[in-house]
Design an enzyme around this catalytic site. Structure first.
Site, PDB file in Angstrom:
ATOM      1  N   LYS A  36       0.857  -0.968   0.014  1.00 14.13           N
ATOM      2  CA  LYS A  36       0.034  -0.103   0.085  1.00 14.13           C
ATOM      3  C   LYS A  36       0.840   1.304  -0.004  1.00 14.13           C
ATOM      4  O   LYS A  36       1.824   1.433   0.710  1.00 14.13           O
ATOM      5  CB  LYS A  36      -0.818  -0.164   1.247  1.00 14.13           C
ATOM      6  CG  LYS A  36      -1.915   1.185   1.287  1.00 14.13           C
ATOM      7  CD  LYS A  36      -2.922   1.076   2.460  1.00 14.13           C
ATOM      8  CE  LYS A  36      -3.837   1.955   2.582  1.00 14.13           C
ATOM      9  NZ  LYS A  36      -4.845   2.122   3.550  1.00 14.13           N
ATOM     10  N   SER A  56      -9.895   2.159   2.432  1.00 18.20           N
ATOM     11  CA  SER A  56      -9.163   2.818   1.800  1.00 18.20           C
ATOM     12  C   SER A  56      -7.912   2.136   1.043  1.00 18.20           C
ATOM     13  O   SER A  56      -7.368   2.386  -0.057  1.00 18.20           O
ATOM     14  CB  SER A  56      -8.426   3.915   2.542  1.00 18.20           C
ATOM     15  OG  SER A  56      -7.335   3.345   3.586  1.00 18.20           O
ATOM     16  N   SER A  60     -10.397  -0.155   6.826  1.00 15.67           N
ATOM     17  CA  SER A  60      -9.831   0.089   5.517  1.00 15.67           C
ATOM     18  C   SER A  60      -9.068  -1.433   5.005  1.00 15.67           C
ATOM     19  O   SER A  60      -8.490  -1.256   3.796  1.00 15.67           O
ATOM     20  CB  SER A  60      -8.683   1.242   5.325  1.00 15.67           C
ATOM     21  OG  SER A  60      -9.410   2.209   5.300  1.00 15.67           O
TER      22      SER A  60
HETATM   23  N1  GLN Z   1     -13.536   4.705   5.974  1.00 18.48           N
HETATM   24  C1  GLN Z   1     -13.070   5.180   7.088  1.00 18.48           C
HETATM   25  C2  GLN Z   1     -12.525   6.585   6.970  1.00 18.48           C
HETATM   26  O1  GLN Z   1     -12.583   7.271   6.127  1.00 18.48           O
HETATM   27  C3  GLN Z   1     -11.865   4.412   7.532  1.00 18.48           C
HETATM   28  C4  GLN Z   1     -10.727   4.461   6.794  1.00 18.48           C
HETATM   29  C5  GLN Z   1      -9.678   3.559   7.113  1.00 18.48           C
HETATM   30  O2  GLN Z   1      -9.697   2.581   7.853  1.00 18.48           O
HETATM   31  N2  GLN Z   1      -8.283   4.096   6.833  1.00 18.48           N
HETATM   32  O3  GLN Z   1     -11.866   7.388   7.932  1.00 18.48           O
END
Ligand code: GLN
Length: 484
Positions: free
Chosen positions: A76, A151, A175
């Site tokens: 990532k 994400s 995410s």
């Molecule tokens: N969807 C959540 C957010 O927008 C979690 C994102 C994540 O786990 N990085 O913060």
């Protein structure tokens, strides 16, 4: 070769059936050909990958190979990797070549794995659909009209499209688990503090945790063996004895107590998704598990508390991006203050700015007590709910996401709808617990993920619970059509 498990790839490498250079070339060729369709990778650097593969082949030839030596992986783009463009999905870091390795990368390098490329992601990991990336949306390999989740959507799409055998992700509110669920993968978010955050670009430091995304629980266990471990450079890293996360995978599940929180099985979940979850739980009963109802009464407060705490931490973490030391700088400005504000106005996308504004507001004098402190209290109540639930059960199960992958653009202009994609995952981060997503069937051709939540440090147990299910089901072995 491209559908083999990590241990099967390791065997093929050990038997000289294929070299790491050949395996790496195989994936690089697929990435060159298919990535334009999915946009899963932000950067690929063939020379760097092949140099690592050659070094891995030397390790293999010298009899120094470990369980992952020579295996290519997608990383990532939130993990700093020396000499690699490391953007975190943002224009702000679109020119940032990292001068150092994150601990996770350092550990994978020492294990002899090959970086295939850096994967696309929501900007600074803020999002549930990958649409906030400066580098464009990622397409779900199961249906390219749909999002891959976020994400870590690039990592999920890369593995699902067979553009990498496995990948890393990070999980602040879901995410790893949500994109794994939406792309038909197995993903594990470890207990907070198990995987070092050093060199993992910070979003909300008290919630962020790196983890593996792969096809199977067994593959996740092998990856976690490399990723986990104490790191003195991360002050929240936990100094615990080293574990072999594969050790319990074969344990029978007879007598396993599964807690089903009533808050997960009420309204809010698509009924077809819920059907798949119930079928998966029925499979567990056949494997000898018992189910009991438990309750997480403060569950409904998880999303609101998270959207105070995460932006608060983000507003502080992201203050370092000021155009002075590294990253983007506005090309024209009048003076220093103008340089800061233009750099941040131009370098950050809309969602990131929204979070910085919310975070700054809830931390400001006069609102701190009303929002931030209150959210921290709720966080404690949520963690306590899990403590109570785990007095009655070994593992909690439910859906990972309330829907299957939604259409690109469908929720992009409605932040609240987007935030609700994480109703089942966020509480786990607030409590610091480990959680997994495990493929559990399809609805309309799109994957559904069962979520497993364990008590602190129960990763080996969760991997065992997932693996036994994967021995009697083949959801995790299915691939999207048309990937040749
Ligand atoms: N969807 C959540 C957010 O927008 C979690 C994102 C994540 O786990 N990085 O913060």
């Amino acid at each position: 070769m491209i559908t083999r498990s990590l241990s099967a790839l390791a065997r093929a490498l050990a038997a000289r059936e294929i070299s790491s250079v050949e395996l790496t070339r195989l994936y690089l060729e697929r990435i060159a050909r298919l990535n334009p369709k999915f946009n899963a990778y932000i950067s690929v650097d063939e020379e760097k990958s092949l140099a690592q593969a050659r070094a891995a082949d030397d390790m293999l030839a010298a009899g120094q190979a470990g369980p992952l030596t020579g295996i290519p992986l997608a990383q990532k783009d939130i993990f700093c990797a020396r000499g690699w463009l490391t953007t975190c999905g943002s224009k702000m870091l679109s020119n940032f070549v990292s001068p150092y390795d994150a601990t996770v990368i350092e550990r994978f390098n020492a294990a002899g794995t090959v970086i295939l490329g850096k994967t696309n992601m929501d900007e600074f990991a803020m999002g549930s659909s990958n649409e906030t990336s400066h580098f464009g949306a990622v397409r779900n390999p199961w249906n390219t009209e749909c999002v891959p989740g976020g994400s870590s959507g690039g990592s999920a799409a890369a593995v699902a499209a067979l553009l990498a055998p496995a990948a890393t992700g990070t999980d602040t509110g879901g995410s790893i688990r949500q994109p794994a669920a939406m792309c038909g993968l197995t993903g594990l978010k470890p207990t907070y503090g198990v995987v070092s955050r050093y060199g993992m670009i910070a979003f909300a430091s008290s919630l962020d945790q790196g983890g593996p995304m792969a096809r199977s629980a067994e593959d996740c266990a092998l990856l976690l063996n490399t990723m986990a471990g104490f790191d003195e450079r991360d002050s929240t890293s936990l100094d615990r004895p080293k574990e072999d996360y594969t050790r319990d995978v074969e344990k029978p599940l007879a007598g396993l107590k599964i807690g089903l929180p009533k808050e997960f099985f009420g309204e809010g979940c698509d009924p077809d998704v819920m059907k798949r979850i119930e079928e998966a739980i029925a499979e567990y009963r056949k494997l000898g598990a018992e189910t009991i109802e438990v309750s997480l009464p403060n569950m409904k407060l998880a999303v609101p508390a998270y959207y105070v705490i995460a932006p608060a931490e983000a507003s502080s973490n992201l203050s370092r991006f000021d155009g002075v030391r590294y990253g983007y700088r506005a090309p024209e400005y009048a003076d220093l203050n103008d340089m800061y504000s233009k750099t941040r106005a131009q370098g950050f996308g809309e969602e990131v700015k929204r979070r910085i504004l919310i975070g700054t507001y809830v931390l400001s004098h006069g609102y701190y007590d009303a929002y931030y402190l209150q959210a921290q209290r709720i966080r404690r109540l949520i963690a306590n709910d899990f403590v109570e639930a785990f007095k009655q059960c070994d593992v909690i199960m439910g859906p990972t996401s309330p829907t299957t992958a939604f259409r690109i653009g469908e929720k992009a202009s409605d932040p609240v709808q987007m935030y609700l994609s994480d109703i089942y995952t966020i509480a786990v981060n607030l409590a610091g617990l480990p959680g997994m997503a495990v493929p559990a069937g399809f609805v309309g051709g799109l994957p559904v993920g069962l979520q497993l939540i364990g008590n602190y440090f129960s990763e080996a147990r969760l991997l065992n619970v997932a693996h036994r299910y994967q021995q009697v089901t083949d959801w995790h072995l299915q691939h999207p059509a048309g990937l040749d």
